[in-house]
Design an enzyme around this catalytic site. Structure first.
Site, PDB file in Angstrom:
ATOM      1  CG  ASP A  22     -12.208  -4.756  -3.278  1.00 45.28           C
ATOM      2  OD1 ASP A  22     -11.197  -5.477  -3.424  1.00 45.28           O
ATOM      3  OD2 ASP A  22     -12.149  -3.524  -3.182  1.00 45.28           O
ATOM      4  CG  ASP A  74      -2.001  -0.981   1.199  1.00 45.94           C
ATOM      5  OD1 ASP A  74      -2.152  -1.637   0.147  1.00 45.94           O
ATOM      6  OD2 ASP A  74      -2.735  -1.117   2.191  1.00 45.94           O
TER       7      ASP A  74
END
Lengths: 252, 208
Positions: free
Chosen positions: A130, A11
């Site tokens: 997702d 990230d």
């Protein structure tokens, strides 16, 4: 035959890796290039950078990051997070990314997938999804905006649509499993690999080394992504590959 | 000086980054004189065969590259750049290539039960002794392609088994091709590029 891929995910926020990586003695635990180089050394097969920068200069920061990483690290690089246009994809590919992953923007505008695939080839366009299991419908539902917003899309159907539009690979995160350390969502990936012919990357839920052979053997995915188990040194890439080799899974 | 042919195809910059990382003196160029004077030439490339040949023709580079091969300069074609070295490609019609190595480019059959494109890390098996190819024996390198080369066994230095035998490294005298991306194949890829640089540095080898 192709080796199954082990893929650490980083990230990145404003050019810095958000959660520090402490599996080796890095001088700077937040520097994407140092971390990427360390993962290359460990034997990672690919790296995914997820841009979580929340401001307007977002594109510029991640493009600079990829430019730097690609000058020192020579393996496939995938970048996702906030890609909204073919121009965004182009900037990242030019900087040294090999693939760009689209998620929410593709749900809003599915033609983004076909436009990217036409311009750069399907191999450069990854559809990130997702997914969360809905017990009422017994199916997987697509969420957007970092998993905050449910849509009315069925994950398997959306995967098929994305592939028909030209996505060359699927990177699918199980929201039910993410963060649980209870293993990958085998059922989700079984359904996906039965539905599409492009490579599927599993994401979310790794807690122990045997989670890897389980997802490769039971769900026939092409790659397995993980973040915290690698970043915090609970597992190394070579631990995982040793385990996979022992179980007869082909790895590099 | 190694010249990387600059004709507007994708992976050129990553290749340049790898050469820079290795400290190999290199320059992107489409200039005839510069290319003919180079100690070594690399032809990169991703995308479609015909578009790439058109791009080379637009820049008057087809004859220049043939001249490079003829004068014995070490030359390395990478991915699509390797496929362009052959006589022709059957990708969307029938397109003539550079004809520096005899053979043709055909689609990976879709009925083998393997995924096409052939994308990811695959294992090279050495077919003939060669200083560059030996680096890759039993090693995995990174492939992204839907078409592959059919050529005589004596041209194949290494190959991968993907339902069909896919030549991964080919060679005819000073002209070498790699179907994979050495610039994306980690340490082994960099080692292969280093070997090419050594070949370039070795005058006997390059001018024999």
């Amino acid at each position: 035959m192709l080796a199954k891929r082990i893929i650490p995910c980083l990230d990145v926020d404003h050019g810095r890796v958000k959660k520090g990586v402490n599996f080796v003695n890095l001088k700077d635990v937040g520097d994407p290039t140092d971390i990427a180089a360390a993962y290359q050394k460990q034997g990672a097969d690919e790296l995914v950078f997820l841009d979580i920068t929340a401001t307007n200069e977002k594109r510029k920061a991640i493009v600079n990051t990829i430019e730097k990483v690609a000058s020192q690290v020579f393996m496939p690089l995938t970048v996702g997070g906030g890609i909204h246009s073919v121009a965004d994809m182009m900037a990242l590919l030019k900087a040294g990314a090999d693939k760009t992953a689209v998620n929410s923007a593709a749900v809003q505008n599915p033609d983004l997938i076909s436009e990217g695939a036409e311009k750069f080839g399907s191999q450069c366009v990854v559809l990130a999804i997702d997914a969360k299991f809905n017990p009422q419908t017994q199916s997987y539902q697509v969420y957007v905006n970092g998993g905050r917003t449910p849509t009315n899309l069925d994950a398997i159907e959306w995967a098929k649509t994305g592939v028909a539009k030209g996505a060359g690979e699927l990177l699918v995160t199980s929201m039910d499993k993410d963060g649980t350390k209870s293993g990958y969502d085998i059922e989700l990936y079984k359904r996906l690999t039965a539905a599409v012919s492009v490579p599927v990357i599993a994401s979310g839920g790794v807690g122990k080394v045997t989670d890897f052979p389980e997802v490769f053997q039971q769900a026939d995915v092409d790659g397995a992504l993980a973040a915290s188990v690698f970043h915090f040194g609970e597992l190394t890439i070579s631990d995982v590959k040793k385990e996979l080799k022992k179980d007869g899974v082909i790895v590099r | 000086m190694i010249i990387v042919i600059d004709y507007d195809t994708g992976n050129t910059r990553n290749l340049k980054k790898a050469l820079d990382f290795l400290g190999v003196e290199n320059r992107l160029s489409a200039d005839r004189d510069e290319i003919l004077a180079a100690d070594g030439v690399i032809l990169p490339g991703v995308g479609a065969f015909k578009k790439a040949m058109d791009a080379l023709e637009d820049r008057n580079l087809v004859d220049v590259l043939r001249e490079v091969a003829k004068q014995g300069t070490p030359m390395l074609g990478i991915c699509l750049g390797m496929q362009l070295l052959f006589d022709r490609s059957l990708e969307f019609g029938d397109t003539k290539g550079l004809s520096l190595i005899s053979g043709e480019v055909v689609a990976i059959p879709s009925d083998l039960g393997v995924k096409v494109p052939h994308m990811g890390w695959d294992q090279n098996n050495l077919k003939q002794a060669d200083p560059i190819a030996e680096v890759f024996d039993k090693q995995y390198s990174y492939f992204v392609h839907s078409f592959y080369v059919k050529t005589a066994p004596e041209r194949i230095l290494a190959s991968v088994d993907y339902g069909v035998e896919i030549p991964s490294i080919v060679r005819q005298e000073n002209v070498i091709g790699m179907q994979f991306h050495p610039e994306k194949s980690g340490d082994v890829g960099l080692a292969g590029l280093t070997k090419f640089k050594e070949m370039v540095s070795n005058a006997d080898y390059s001018r024999n």
